[in-house]
Design a protein around this motif. Structure first.
Motif, short mmCIF file in Angstrom:
data_model
loop_
_atom_site.label_atom_id
_atom_site.label_comp_id
_atom_site.label_asym_id
_atom_site.label_seq_id
_atom_site.Cartn_x
_atom_site.Cartn_y
_atom_site.Cartn_z
N ASN A 97 0.81 -1.21 0.00
CA ASN A 97 0.00 0.00 0.00
C ASN A 97 0.85 1.27 0.00
OD1 ASN A 97 -2.46 -1.39 0.05
ND2 ASN A 97 -2.46 -1.51 2.29
N GLY A 98 2.16 1.11 0.11
CA GLY A 98 3.03 2.28 0.19
C GLY A 98 2.96 2.99 1.52
N ALA A 99 2.42 2.33 2.54
CA ALA A 99 2.20 2.97 3.84
C ALA A 99 3.49 3.53 4.44
CB ALA A 99 1.56 1.99 4.81
N LEU A 100 4.58 2.78 4.34
CA LEU A 100 5.85 3.24 4.90
C LEU A 100 6.60 4.13 3.92
CD1 LEU A 100 7.95 3.21 7.14
CD2 LEU A 100 8.92 1.15 6.11
N THR A 101 6.73 3.67 2.68
CA THR A 101 7.54 4.40 1.71
C THR A 101 6.97 5.79 1.44
OG1 THR A 101 8.09 2.29 0.66
CG2 THR A 101 8.60 4.28 -0.57
N LEU A 102 5.66 5.90 1.29
CA LEU A 102 5.04 7.20 1.03
C LEU A 102 5.18 8.14 2.22
CD1 LEU A 102 1.84 6.01 -0.84
CD2 LEU A 102 3.70 7.36 -1.83
N ARG A 103 5.15 7.59 3.43
CA ARG A 103 5.32 8.44 4.62
C ARG A 103 6.75 8.94 4.73
NH1 ARG A 103 1.51 4.61 8.31
NH2 ARG A 103 -0.45 5.57 7.70
N ILE A 104 7.73 8.08 4.42
CA ILE A 104 9.12 8.55 4.42
C ILE A 104 9.29 9.64 3.38
CG2 ILE A 104 11.51 7.90 3.92
CD1 ILE A 104 10.85 5.08 4.97
N ASP A 105 8.70 9.45 2.21
CA ASP A 105 8.80 10.43 1.13
C ASP A 105 8.17 11.76 1.52
OD1 ASP A 105 9.51 10.80 -1.79
OD2 ASP A 105 7.38 11.31 -1.87
N ASN A 106 7.00 11.72 2.15
CA ASN A 106 6.30 12.94 2.53
C ASN A 106 6.92 13.62 3.73
OD1 ASN A 106 4.36 12.71 0.49
ND2 ASN A 106 3.02 11.44 1.76
N GLN A 107 7.65 12.85 4.54
CA GLN A 107 8.27 13.42 5.73
C GLN A 107 9.39 14.39 5.38
OE1 GLN A 107 10.53 10.69 8.19
NE2 GLN A 107 9.82 11.67 10.04
N GLY A 108 10.00 14.19 4.22
CA GLY A 108 11.14 15.03 3.89
C GLY A 108 12.36 14.54 4.62
N GLY A 109 13.03 15.43 5.34
CA GLY A 109 14.21 15.03 6.10
C GLY A 109 15.30 14.50 5.19
N MET A 110 15.85 13.35 5.53
CA MET A 110 16.96 12.80 4.79
C MET A 110 16.59 12.44 3.36
SD MET A 110 18.92 10.42 7.57
CE MET A 110 19.52 11.11 9.11
N SER A 111 15.38 11.97 3.16
CA SER A 111 14.99 11.52 1.83
C SER A 111 14.66 12.67 0.89
CB SER A 111 13.79 10.58 1.92
OG SER A 111 12.65 11.27 2.39
N GLY A 112 14.33 13.81 1.44
CA GLY A 112 14.09 14.99 0.61
C GLY A 112 12.94 14.85 -0.37
N GLY A 113 11.93 14.06 -0.05
CA GLY A 113 10.78 13.90 -0.92
C GLY A 113 11.08 13.19 -2.23
N MET A 114 12.14 12.38 -2.24
CA MET A 114 12.55 11.70 -3.47
C MET A 114 12.57 10.18 -3.31
SD MET A 114 13.48 14.21 -5.70
CE MET A 114 14.91 13.87 -6.70
#
Length: 199
Positions: A97-114
């Protein structure tokens, strides 16, 4: 530093679906969380096998307690893929469902929305970008990811290339070892004290 957003993911247990919380799975542990595009894809299959081969080195030479791979695939696919590769040490997170990956992406921080990319050109929809994230008790401590190729006009969406360069086990091991500078700091401090002492 950011705390990893919690996600309830579906796992197979005795042929039944069960939910598990990522925060509970990772609590009190140092986890290397590796993002991959897709189950059964040639590059990701090689990637998982590479980490499985180096698993003991990660445990021995770094602070990592466990290695998890996250992919936006359902638990049935992830379970079948793991069994087909005969993986025993590395673990998987079925993020269909993308529950984790989408939240990491939306959180920003280290991943920078990418962290999430589009792979519609390969019939795969939205997928996880390749990354290696070190977690200490659910806190994001270190992050490596594949670079956006120069010929992609700055976008990671619908690329022809499938980069697996900066997230190889050797690169991630080197990165994690360089984080631990305590022995070097102690040596420098000791030498500084010796130099300061009258001869």
């Amino acid at each position: 530093m950011n705390f990893l957003p919690n996600a309830e993911l579906f796992f197979l247990s005795r042929k039944k679906l069960v939910r598990k919380s990522t925060n509970t799975l990772f609590e009190g542990k140092d986890i290397l969380l590796v993002g991959i595009n897709a189950a059964f894809s040639p590059v990701d299959t090689q990637m998982v096998k590479d980490y499985e081969a180096e698993y003991d080195t990660f445990i021995k030479d770094t602070e990592v307690d466990e290695i998890y791979f996250v992919a936006m695939n359902d638990p049935y696919v992830m379970d079948a893929w793991w069994k087909s590769m005969k993986i025993k040490k590395c673990k998987y997170l079925p993020d269909g469902n993308g529950a984790l990956t989408l939240r990491i992406d939306n959180q920003g921080g280290m991943s920078g929305g990418m962290t999430v990319i589009e792979m519609y050109n390969k019939g795969m929809g939205k997928r996880t970008w390749r990354f290696a994230l070190l977690l200490e008790n659910n806190c994001q401590m270190s992050y490596l990811e594949e670079e956006t190729p120069d010929d992609s006009n700055g976008s990671r969406n619908n690329m022809a290339d499938d980069p697996y360069i900066l997230t190889t086990p050797s690169e991630v091991l080197a990165h994690l070892k360089n984080r631990n500078q305590i022995d070097h700091i102690n040596e420098v401090n000791h030498n500084s004290i010796d130099l300061a002492m009258p001869q």
